[in-house]
Write an enzyme that holds these catalytic residues in place. Structure first.
Site, short mmCIF file in Angstrom:
data_model
loop_
_atom_site.label_atom_id
_atom_site.label_comp_id
_atom_site.label_asym_id
_atom_site.label_seq_id
_atom_site.Cartn_x
_atom_site.Cartn_y
_atom_site.Cartn_z
CD GLN A 12 -2.78 -1.01 0.12
OE1 GLN A 12 -3.64 -0.29 -0.25
NE2 GLN A 12 -3.05 -2.34 -0.49
CG LEU A 14 5.95 5.12 3.00
CD1 LEU A 14 6.87 6.37 3.15
CD2 LEU A 14 6.01 4.16 4.13
CG HIS A 15 -1.29 2.65 3.98
ND1 HIS A 15 -2.19 2.29 5.27
CD2 HIS A 15 -0.66 1.41 3.49
CE1 HIS A 15 -1.89 1.25 5.38
NE2 HIS A 15 -0.91 0.56 4.60
CG MET A 16 -2.80 5.71 9.59
SD MET A 16 -2.68 7.67 9.72
CE MET A 16 -3.58 8.03 11.29
CB ALA A 19 3.23 6.83 7.09
#
Length: 87
Positions: A12, A14-16, A19
């Site tokens: 995915q 660097l989503h939530m 990250a």
């Protein structure tokens, strides 16, 4: 200063969650840690900055560390990215 280019392998990007994992792992280091992506500089210790970069899977980023513990920080950063950020 040390720097290294690496490709993001997390499905995915660097989503939530990735990250957050990355920024939390970088925060204890005293050196400055930056990620360069698409000619912009992002503070790697800030989850909001990392999310705003919209870094997707397959993106090439450059990690730069500058300070007294730069080598340790770089090793940790590379380890996290290569490991898929536990996602």
């Amino acid at each position: 200063m040390v720097s290294r280019k690496i490709t993001v392998t997390n499905e995915q990007g660097l989503h939530m969650r990735p990250a957050s994992i990355f920024s939390q792992a970088m925060t204890p280091f005293s050196c400055d840690i930056s990620i360069f992506f698409k000619d912009k500089k992002y503070n790697a210790k800030s989850v909001m900055m990392l999310m705003s970069a919209c870094i997707k899977r397959g993106a090439e980023i450059e990690i730069r560390c500058e300070g007294s513990d730069e080598e340790e920080a770089m090793n940790k950063a590379i380890s996290l990215i290569e490991g898929g950020l536990e996602d």
